[in-house]
Design a protein around this motif. Structure first.
Motif, PDB file in Angstrom:
ATOM      1  N   ALA A   8      19.528  41.706  49.003  1.00 39.69           N
ATOM      2  CA  ALA A   8      20.778  42.278  48.494  1.00 39.69           C
ATOM      3  C   ALA A   8      20.553  43.051  47.211  1.00 39.69           C
ATOM      4  CB  ALA A   8      21.803  41.176  48.262  1.00 39.69           C
ATOM      5  N   THR A  61      23.937  42.807  52.950  1.00 38.81           N
ATOM      6  CA  THR A  61      24.583  41.498  52.929  1.00 38.81           C
ATOM      7  C   THR A  61      25.161  41.169  54.301  1.00 38.81           C
ATOM      8  OG1 THR A  61      26.808  42.256  52.324  1.00 38.81           O
ATOM      9  CG2 THR A  61      25.251  41.917  50.517  1.00 38.81           C
ATOM     10  N   ALA A  89      20.633  43.119  57.377  1.00 36.99           N
ATOM     11  CA  ALA A  89      20.560  41.973  56.473  1.00 36.99           C
ATOM     12  C   ALA A  89      20.097  40.727  57.221  1.00 36.99           C
ATOM     13  CB  ALA A  89      21.921  41.728  55.820  1.00 36.99           C
ATOM     14  N   THR A 114      22.771  37.385  49.120  1.00 33.41           N
ATOM     15  CA  THR A 114      22.757  38.145  50.376  1.00 33.41           C
ATOM     16  C   THR A 114      23.880  37.699  51.313  1.00 33.41           C
ATOM     17  OG1 THR A 114      20.371  38.386  50.100  1.00 33.41           O
ATOM     18  CG2 THR A 114      21.247  38.988  52.228  1.00 33.41           C
TER      19      THR A 114
END
Length: 224
Positions: free
Chosen positions: A80, A86, A98, A121
């Motif tokens: 992140a 994220t 992510a 994240t």
């Protein structure tokens, strides 16, 4: 350093895949950082990773082991912090990337038989999207936890603050309130504080190690 303690003492470092060093961790490249920490009598490290997988386990263990230390955990903050990926981003492509990064970190952790942690994240809830974001987060965390368990690791969720990001301006009282004899009421405005950055490149032997959560305080989605 852990002599007489029931647990090892570790410090946060950044993996070689990180574009920049993570804050609240050792600022040197990995090989140099582990040598410094060995001189300070640390037992091991938590390695923050950005884009990695199980195939990097041998190289990572060799680099850390050359200094006489062990890897005690894998962190995922750079996913992140460096790439803005994220699990709750409104973009499906961002969420997919992510999760792919996090699954790679879980596989690396499994090869090393250490936990993998999830902090910033997870992402941040946005007005009007929170209910859907919670569903996205829960599904992704379930998949990540299952992958970690299947690989011989386990997922750790970092208990990060839900307060605004560092630097978020505090609201100023209105002119009328500044003329009041009573102080303004800040009780509805959560605040957070950030540790003052050290001028040293690494930890001192006389100060406690920084938290393993090496990223700055950041909002987290309402718990999976």
């Amino acid at each position: 350093m852990s002599a007489g303690l029931p647990w090892p003492v570790a410090y946060t470092v950044s993996g070689d895949d990180c574009a920049t060093r993570m804050p609240l961790g050792h600022s040197a490249p990995l090989a140099e950082a582990v040598r410094d920490l060995a001189e300070l009598d640390y037992d091991g490290v938590e390695v923050q990773v950005r884009e990695t997988g199980a195939h990097h386990a041998e190289t990572l263990a060799r680099t850390v082991g050359a200094a006489g230390l062990k890897v005690y955990g894998i962190g995922t903050g750079p996913v992140a912090a460096h790439d803005r990926l994220t699990l709750t981003d409104p973009s499906p492509d961002v969420r997919r990337h992510a999760l792919a990064r996090l699954l790679g970190a879980a596989r690396l952790a499994g090869e090393l038989r250490v936990p993998v942690s999830l902090g910033q994240t997870r992402g941040t809830f946005l007005p009007g999207l929170a209910d859907m974001q919670r569903v996205w987060a829960e599904r992704a965390v379930e998949q990540l936890a299952e992958e970690a368990a299947e690989r011989g690791s386990r997922l750790l969720l970092e208990p990060q603050s839900r307060a605004p990001r560092c630097g978020t301006p505090r609201p100023r009282p209105s002119p009328s309130s500044t003329r009041s004899t009573s102080p303004p009421d800040w009780s509805s405005t959560p605040t957070t504080s950030t540790p003052r950055a050290s001028t040293r490149s690494g930890p001192s032997p006389t100060s406690p190690p920084s938290p393993a959560a090496c990223n700055s305080p950041t909002p987290r989605p309402g718990g999976p």
